[in-house]
Design a protein around this motif. Structure first.
Motif, PDB file in Angstrom:
ATOM      1  N   GLY A 159     -19.931  63.156  16.205  1.00  0.00           N
ATOM      2  CA  GLY A 159     -20.597  62.746  14.754  1.00  0.00           C
ATOM      3  C   GLY A 159     -19.679  62.536  13.794  1.00  0.00           C
ATOM      4  N   LEU A 160     -18.751  63.234  13.644  1.00  0.00           N
ATOM      5  CA  LEU A 160     -17.542  63.154  12.588  1.00  0.00           C
ATOM      6  C   LEU A 160     -16.650  61.841  12.896  1.00  0.00           C
ATOM      7  N   LEU A 161     -16.621  61.556  14.186  1.00  0.00           N
ATOM      8  CA  LEU A 161     -15.885  60.287  14.456  1.00  0.00           C
ATOM      9  C   LEU A 161     -16.737  59.043  14.079  1.00  0.00           C
ATOM     10  N   VAL A 162     -18.095  59.387  14.164  1.00  0.00           N
ATOM     11  CA  VAL A 162     -18.890  58.139  13.939  1.00  0.00           C
ATOM     12  C   VAL A 162     -18.771  57.796  12.261  1.00  0.00           C
ATOM     13  N   LEU A 163     -18.866  59.013  11.687  1.00  0.00           N
ATOM     14  CA  LEU A 163     -18.822  58.936  10.143  1.00  0.00           C
ATOM     15  C   LEU A 163     -17.494  58.369   9.696  1.00  0.00           C
ATOM     16  N   HIS A 164     -16.148  58.806  10.301  1.00  0.00           N
ATOM     17  CA  HIS A 164     -15.010  58.527  10.004  1.00  0.00           C
ATOM     18  C   HIS A 164     -14.706  56.964  10.142  1.00  0.00           C
ATOM     19  N   VAL A 165     -14.919  56.527  11.574  1.00  0.00           N
ATOM     20  CA  VAL A 165     -14.917  55.134  11.862  1.00  0.00           C
ATOM     21  C   VAL A 165     -15.641  54.250  10.980  1.00  0.00           C
ATOM     22  N   GLY A 166     -16.912  54.727  11.056  1.00  0.00           N
ATOM     23  CA  GLY A 166     -17.783  53.764  10.026  1.00  0.00           C
ATOM     24  C   GLY A 166     -17.293  53.752   8.367  1.00  0.00           C
ATOM     25  N   GLY A 167     -16.908  54.817   8.014  1.00  0.00           N
ATOM     26  CA  GLY A 167     -16.421  54.800   6.593  1.00  0.00           C
ATOM     27  C   GLY A 167     -15.059  53.961   6.423  1.00  0.00           C
ATOM     28  N   ALA A 168     -14.413  54.153   7.405  1.00  0.00           N
ATOM     29  CA  ALA A 168     -13.072  53.139   7.473  1.00  0.00           C
ATOM     30  C   ALA A 168     -13.642  51.635   7.463  1.00  0.00           C
ATOM     31  N   LEU A 169     -14.422  51.332   8.561  1.00  0.00           N
ATOM     32  CA  LEU A 169     -14.762  50.090   8.547  1.00  0.00           C
ATOM     33  C   LEU A 169     -15.576  49.379   7.290  1.00  0.00           C
ATOM     34  N   HIS A 171     -15.033  50.442   4.315  1.00  0.00           N
ATOM     35  CA  HIS A 171     -14.109  50.442   3.319  1.00  0.00           C
ATOM     36  C   HIS A 171     -13.257  48.939   3.461  1.00  0.00           C
ATOM     37  N   HIS A 172     -13.103  48.646   4.990  1.00  0.00           N
ATOM     38  CA  HIS A 172     -12.357  47.598   5.171  1.00  0.00           C
ATOM     39  C   HIS A 172     -12.958  46.237   4.914  1.00  0.00           C
ATOM     40  N   PHE A 173     -14.099  46.131   5.410  1.00  0.00           N
ATOM     41  CA  PHE A 173     -14.953  44.901   5.671  1.00  0.00           C
ATOM     42  C   PHE A 173     -15.785  44.733   4.441  1.00  0.00           C
ATOM     43  N   ILE A 174     -16.475  45.771   3.774  1.00  0.00           N
ATOM     44  CA  ILE A 174     -17.263  45.624   2.860  1.00  0.00           C
ATOM     45  C   ILE A 174     -16.537  45.693   1.528  1.00  0.00           C
ATOM     46  N   ASP A 175     -15.827  46.897   1.301  1.00  0.00           N
ATOM     47  CA  ASP A 175     -15.463  47.384   0.133  1.00  0.00           C
ATOM     48  C   ASP A 175     -13.871  46.419  -0.223  1.00  0.00           C
ATOM     49  N   ARG A 176     -13.463  46.077   0.892  1.00  0.00           N
ATOM     50  CA  ARG A 176     -12.063  45.282   0.965  1.00  0.00           C
ATOM     51  C   ARG A 176     -11.047  46.008   0.366  1.00  0.00           C
ATOM     52  N   ASP A 177     -10.933  47.375   0.580  1.00  0.00           N
ATOM     53  CA  ASP A 177      -9.804  48.139   0.037  1.00  0.00           C
ATOM     54  C   ASP A 177      -8.785  48.457   0.807  1.00  0.00           C
ATOM     55  N   MET A 178      -7.770  49.258   0.435  1.00  0.00           N
ATOM     56  CA  MET A 178      -6.596  49.450   1.269  1.00  0.00           C
ATOM     57  C   MET A 178      -6.845  50.793   2.194  1.00  0.00           C
ATOM     58  N   THR A 179      -8.003  51.225   2.252  1.00  0.00           N
ATOM     59  CA  THR A 179      -8.338  52.730   2.970  1.00  0.00           C
ATOM     60  C   THR A 179      -7.743  52.603   4.409  1.00  0.00           C
ATOM     61  N   LEU A 180      -8.302  51.756   5.012  1.00  0.00           N
ATOM     62  CA  LEU A 180      -7.957  51.441   6.562  1.00  0.00           C
ATOM     63  C   LEU A 180      -6.612  51.020   6.696  1.00  0.00           C
ATOM     64  N   ARG A 181      -6.067  50.078   5.824  1.00  0.00           N
ATOM     65  CA  ARG A 181      -4.505  49.497   5.915  1.00  0.00           C
ATOM     66  C   ARG A 181      -3.650  50.652   5.575  1.00  0.00           C
ATOM     67  N   ARG A 182      -3.809  51.545   5.043  1.00  0.00           N
ATOM     68  CA  ARG A 182      -2.770  52.295   4.743  1.00  0.00           C
ATOM     69  C   ARG A 182      -2.480  53.602   5.717  1.00  0.00           C
ATOM     70  N   MET A 183      -3.528  53.453   6.614  1.00  0.00           N
ATOM     71  CA  MET A 183      -3.394  54.565   7.902  1.00  0.00           C
ATOM     72  C   MET A 183      -2.990  53.660   9.129  1.00  0.00           C
ATOM     73  N   ALA A 184      -2.816  52.083   9.068  1.00  0.00           N
ATOM     74  CA  ALA A 184      -2.315  51.466  10.063  1.00  0.00           C
ATOM     75  C   ALA A 184      -0.932  51.947  10.480  1.00  0.00           C
ATOM     76  N   LEU A 185      -0.652  51.568  11.736  1.00  0.00           N
ATOM     77  CA  LEU A 185       0.847  52.155  11.945  1.00  0.00           C
ATOM     78  C   LEU A 185       2.050  51.293  11.272  1.00  0.00           C
ATOM     79  N   ARG A 186       1.714  49.997  11.214  1.00  0.00           N
ATOM     80  CA  ARG A 186       2.599  49.364  10.127  1.00  0.00           C
ATOM     81  C   ARG A 186       2.073  49.507   8.926  1.00  0.00           C
ATOM     82  N   SER A 187       3.255  49.854   7.769  1.00  0.00           N
ATOM     83  CA  SER A 187       2.836  49.717   6.617  1.00  0.00           C
ATOM     84  C   SER A 187       2.301  48.662   6.008  1.00  0.00           C
ATOM     85  N   ALA A 188       1.017  48.814   4.960  1.00  0.00           N
ATOM     86  CA  ALA A 188       0.424  47.624   4.382  1.00  0.00           C
ATOM     87  C   ALA A 188       1.327  46.839   3.476  1.00  0.00           C
TER      88      ALA A 188
END
Length: 188
Positions: A159-169, A171-188
């Motif tokens: 359940g937590l994984l669904v929340l975590h991945v859903g929240g990251a997505l 932020h990335h696709f709807i809010d278009r902020d840096m939340t997901l990009r800053r945890m990418a393996l390459r720095s944003a």
């Protein structure tokens, strides 16, 4: 062609995650998801008992390694703290985010520890690629409590994984902020 290198610092800052945190995140994510999938396959898959025993041996051995690395991962996060939110969001989202993150960190310890306790207090040793963790005397109440913790934590992790991945997505696709990009393996 010039090779691009990651110039992110090793340690976190107040607003971003360093290379160590990002590697910890993705290594533990892959390990925990892999362990969750193998547990579900053992519980609900179509395999014969002998095949399940082989999977179980691997599951236990890798689980002990996940516990050791998880202690490092959780310790690092406690020492480093969390970076500030990447975007302004309603208070309920910030609280949900923190609770989800702490819940995920708790499962990183609870899942492998409960699995280990369940096994050794049922009187079974754990073979970690040749290193044997010896069985302990059977303590049924402890083994049963650890088994229930392992099972409930697995569903909680899902359940937590669904929340975590859903929240990251979100932020990335709807809010278009840096939340997901800053945890990418390459720095944003």
């Amino acid at each position: 062609m010039q090779r691009q290198t990651d110039t992110a610092p090793l340690n976190d800052s107040s607003s971003s995650y360093g290379l160590v945190s990002r590697l910890n995140h993705w290594i533990v994510a892959a390990a925990m998801i892999g362990m969750l999938v193998s547990g579900l396959v053992m519980a609900y898959g179509p395999f014969e008992r002998e095949t399940v025993f082989v999977i179980m041996g691997w599951h236990k051995a890798i689980g002990v390694l996940v516990l050791a690395y998880g202690i490092w991962r959780v310790g690092w996060r406690v020492v480093q703290g969390f970076a500030a939110d990447a975007a302004v969001m309603p208070r309920w989202q910030a609280v949900a985010s923190r609770l989800t993150h702490w819940g995920l960190l708790a499962t990183v310890l609870a899942m492998p520890l409960s699995g280990l306790l369940m096994t050794i207090y049922r009187g079974r040793e754990v073979d970690v690629f040749g290193l044997i963790i010896p069985a302990q005397g059977k303590i049924d109440w402890l083994a049963n409590a650890a088994g229930m913790t392992h099972q409930f934590a697995a569903w909680g992790l899902a359940g937590l994984l669904v929340l975590h991945v859903g929240g990251a997505l979100k932020h990335h696709f709807i809010d278009r902020d840096m939340t997901l990009r800053r945890m990418a393996l390459r720095s944003a």
